[in-house]
Design a protein around this motif. Structure first.
Motif, PDB file in Angstrom:
ATOM      1  N   PRO A  59       9.691  -8.405  -3.584  1.00  0.00           N
ATOM      2  CA  PRO A  59       9.520  -7.350  -4.577  1.00  0.00           C
ATOM      3  C   PRO A  59       8.130  -7.459  -5.199  1.00  0.00           C
ATOM      4  O   PRO A  59       7.625  -8.564  -5.402  1.00  0.00           O
ATOM      5  CB  PRO A  59      10.593  -7.667  -5.611  1.00  0.00           C
ATOM      6  CG  PRO A  59      11.618  -8.435  -4.866  1.00  0.00           C
ATOM      7  CD  PRO A  59      10.884  -9.209  -3.817  1.00  0.00           C
ATOM      8  N   GLY A  60       7.514  -6.327  -5.451  1.00  0.00           N
ATOM      9  CA  GLY A  60       6.171  -6.334  -6.024  1.00  0.00           C
ATOM     10  C   GLY A  60       5.087  -6.222  -4.969  1.00  0.00           C
ATOM     11  O   GLY A  60       3.935  -5.961  -5.292  1.00  0.00           O
ATOM     12  N   MET A  61       5.478  -6.405  -3.717  1.00  0.00           N
ATOM     13  CA  MET A  61       4.511  -6.318  -2.617  1.00  0.00           C
ATOM     14  C   MET A  61       3.891  -4.920  -2.538  1.00  0.00           C
ATOM     15  O   MET A  61       4.540  -3.934  -2.848  1.00  0.00           O
ATOM     16  CB  MET A  61       5.259  -6.608  -1.326  1.00  0.00           C
ATOM     17  CG  MET A  61       4.427  -7.055  -0.177  1.00  0.00           C
ATOM     18  SD  MET A  61       5.465  -7.209   1.319  1.00  0.00           S
ATOM     19  CE  MET A  61       5.694  -5.478   1.760  1.00  0.00           C
ATOM     20  N   GLN A  62       2.643  -4.894  -2.116  1.00  0.00           N
ATOM     21  CA  GLN A  62       2.000  -3.594  -1.957  1.00  0.00           C
ATOM     22  C   GLN A  62       2.299  -3.012  -0.591  1.00  0.00           C
ATOM     23  O   GLN A  62       2.370  -3.744   0.392  1.00  0.00           O
ATOM     24  CB  GLN A  62       0.490  -3.725  -2.112  1.00  0.00           C
ATOM     25  CG  GLN A  62       0.102  -4.150  -3.507  1.00  0.00           C
ATOM     26  CD  GLN A  62      -1.402  -4.172  -3.677  1.00  0.00           C
ATOM     27  OE1 GLN A  62      -2.127  -3.730  -2.798  1.00  0.00           O
ATOM     28  NE2 GLN A  62      -1.849  -4.686  -4.803  1.00  0.00           N
ATOM     29  N   ILE A  63       2.408  -1.708  -0.548  1.00  0.00           N
ATOM     30  CA  ILE A  63       2.636  -1.037   0.725  1.00  0.00           C
ATOM     31  C   ILE A  63       1.413  -0.204   1.043  1.00  0.00           C
ATOM     32  O   ILE A  63       0.934   0.571   0.228  1.00  0.00           O
ATOM     33  CB  ILE A  63       3.869  -0.122   0.654  1.00  0.00           C
ATOM     34  CG1 ILE A  63       5.112  -0.965   0.408  1.00  0.00           C
ATOM     35  CG2 ILE A  63       4.018   0.660   1.939  1.00  0.00           C
ATOM     36  CD1 ILE A  63       6.311  -0.149   0.013  1.00  0.00           C
ATOM     37  N   ASN A  64       0.921  -0.411   2.253  1.00  0.00           N
ATOM     38  CA  ASN A  64      -0.331   0.185   2.667  1.00  0.00           C
ATOM     39  C   ASN A  64      -0.063   1.239   3.731  1.00  0.00           C
ATOM     40  O   ASN A  64       0.406   0.932   4.820  1.00  0.00           O
ATOM     41  CB  ASN A  64      -1.182  -0.954   3.222  1.00  0.00           C
ATOM     42  CG  ASN A  64      -2.546  -0.506   3.575  1.00  0.00           C
ATOM     43  OD1 ASN A  64      -2.697   0.522   4.210  1.00  0.00           O
ATOM     44  ND2 ASN A  64      -3.524  -1.267   3.150  1.00  0.00           N
ATOM     45  N   GLU A  65      -0.389   2.484   3.410  1.00  0.00           N
ATOM     46  CA  GLU A  65      -0.071   3.575   4.336  1.00  0.00           C
ATOM     47  C   GLU A  65      -0.744   3.390   5.695  1.00  0.00           C
ATOM     48  O   GLU A  65      -0.124   3.546   6.737  1.00  0.00           O
ATOM     49  CB  GLU A  65      -0.525   4.923   3.739  1.00  0.00           C
ATOM     50  CG  GLU A  65       0.246   5.331   2.512  1.00  0.00           C
ATOM     51  CD  GLU A  65      -0.284   6.617   1.892  1.00  0.00           C
ATOM     52  OE1 GLU A  65      -1.224   7.223   2.442  1.00  0.00           O
ATOM     53  OE2 GLU A  65       0.241   7.020   0.848  1.00  0.00           O
TER      54      GLU A  65
END
Lengths: 292, 292
Positions: B101-107
DNA sequence: AATCTGTCTATTGTGGATAAAAGACAAATA
DNA sequence: TATTTGTCTTTTATCCACAATAGACAGATT
């Protein structure tokens, strides 16, 4: 063009206000904090300030040369994000322009009318679809389900479930919780507006949202809080659209809110439920009356 | 390429099955009806059938020449829509791969890994955001909120409100309503599966969705019905992921469903509410146990 | 008269390109 | 030592192009 620089323009305008109140600007990271933008944008703003001879800028020294004039600001039309423009434009079409339920929505046509690319319109429609007013036929068009009586009834049914649940959580909050302070501020504003209702009744809409959102938040449930977006957008455009008896309606709602606030403060679940129900019932009536 | 022709391939495969059962194919509009695609796609399929010497095609005469062979079908990997591929791929990453949780998601990164364009990933994320598992920071990345205990509790809280309300509507449906017939079918399937539980317990997942969706639909409230998508996707991936004690858990749930169905059929709101509560309580326990 | 086919046009779904904006890192400064 | 700045890279937001698909209409067929 690839991306509108609305973030820059909006931050530029806000930064002009900061500039008006000081003789030298703070550091870049601090400005970024205040304006809510990255340093890249801050530096772009400072660069433009320099060009406009508003400041001199040498590393850490950013000295204000003159006060900003009205013509230094970007026009407000240019500071709205594309998403806002599309939303407004779309809502005007479906609420004001006699949009029949069942009507087809055409991405390309919408994009052309708004003067934007199809991608942005498409993304807006996808986001907007969660409000239950439109529906997609895959590989084909969208369908307008319309702002109908059924829609309003379904919306209020869920709203009532969620708000009753939230009000029950609210009364159980410990006295140390910050929500009580916010509630005090909201109550004070209610009294201020009521005292000068003839001039300030339009301020109700914003206050209404602030109050109900506070209540919903005490549920600590993301689905309940997120659902408030739906209610919020509906009431927002509804207030803009239907102004008959606004003064009287708002005065009544303000009184109901005050009773509701007092009931919440009593920490008595029964009283809170009753006050909540009473207000929601009349809010529903108001909404339904405005639908043909 | 601009658009995958998965609609064509999927309809082609389904049309092969139609072809296997007849000696001459019906008219183009009728085929379009059966397959759920436009005439354009039907004609593309017929053209390809002709090339593959499966039929002769002259205007209204479409004569079957031979039975389709396994190699006539397109591989199933090619018939999934891009949206399905992205969804599966994304869910695998966030459920299986230790996604904090809190991880960034990169398109961009996501698009590269899945082997697709950024637009599709972006649209998927926007659609997916309503499930409450991710959140967007404007002009910046998405944040994974994670499949946490809080998430499960918030989800089940709303689920319980909605399903209790729906069950109450269900018992009030008139006997002539088609939902009762569907309920009979569902009950029969329950008994079939229970009778051969050791071999057929995996069929529960699909049946579970069918049953609860039927209940939710009786609310006649689009927000309640739409919310079932959230529940559905969570349970769907949850079943795929956590298989410990599946046989036993499913058997228990089937029994609870049968009691719930009987209670609905009694038209007694009190009994229905009780059976509904009992089942929802154990469903919640099961879900919570699977979360670390 | 009703339906079907041939043909043509319009719209959607998807990849790719590009400016705006965010953000990382080392050197500079206090 | 803690910030700040200069510079550079990465990512997002948006437009555009094009194949797949849907859909419209007139003439052909039953």
């Amino acid at each position: 063009m690839a991306k509108q620089n609305t973030v820059f323009k909006d931050a530029y305008n806000r930064c002009l206000k900061v500039l008006a109140e000081t003789s030298s600007l703070p550091s870049e990271p601090e400005l970024g904090q205040v304006l809510g933008v990255s340093r890249t944008t801050v530096r772009a703003i400072l660069g433009r300030f320099e060009e406009a001879k508003l400041i001199t800028w040498d590393k850490r020294k950013k000295i204000v040369l003159r006060q900003p004039q009205p013509e230094d600001y970007f026009p407000t039309e240019e500071t709205d994000s594309l998403a806002e423009i599309i939303e407004r434009s779309f809502m005007r079409r479906i609420l004001a322009g006699g949009a029949e339920p069942g009507m087809q929505i055409n991405e390309l046509e919408l994009a052309r009318e708004i003067g934007t690319g199809t991608t942005s319109v498409r993304e807006f429609l996808i986001r907007f679809s969660r409000f239950g007013l439109i529906e997609k036929r895959p590989n084909s068009h969208w369908i307008l389900k319309g702002f109908t009586r059924e829609f309003a009834l379904e919306l209020t049914e869920v709203r009532e479930m969620f708000e009753l649940r939230s009000a029950a959580s609210f009364v159980a909050l410990p006295d140390s919780h910050s929500a009580w302070q916010e509630l005090n501020k909201i109550e004070a504003l209610h009294r201020e507006i009521l005292a000068d209702i003839d001039n300030r009744y339009q301020e109700f809409s914003e206050l209404d949202e602030r109050f109900h959102l506070l209540v919903h938040k005490s549920s600590s449930n993301r689905f309940i809080v997120d659902f408030y977006d739906v209610i919020s957008i509906v009431f927002h455009y509804h207030y803009q659209w239907n102004k008959t008896n606004a003064r009287q309606r708002n005065a009544r709602a303000l009184e109901e809110h005050l009773a509701y606030i007092e009931a919440l403060r009593s920490h008595d679940p029964k009283r809170a439920e009753e006050a909540c129900r009473r207000h929601l019932r009349s809010a529903r009536e108001t909404l339904l009356q405005s639908i043909p």
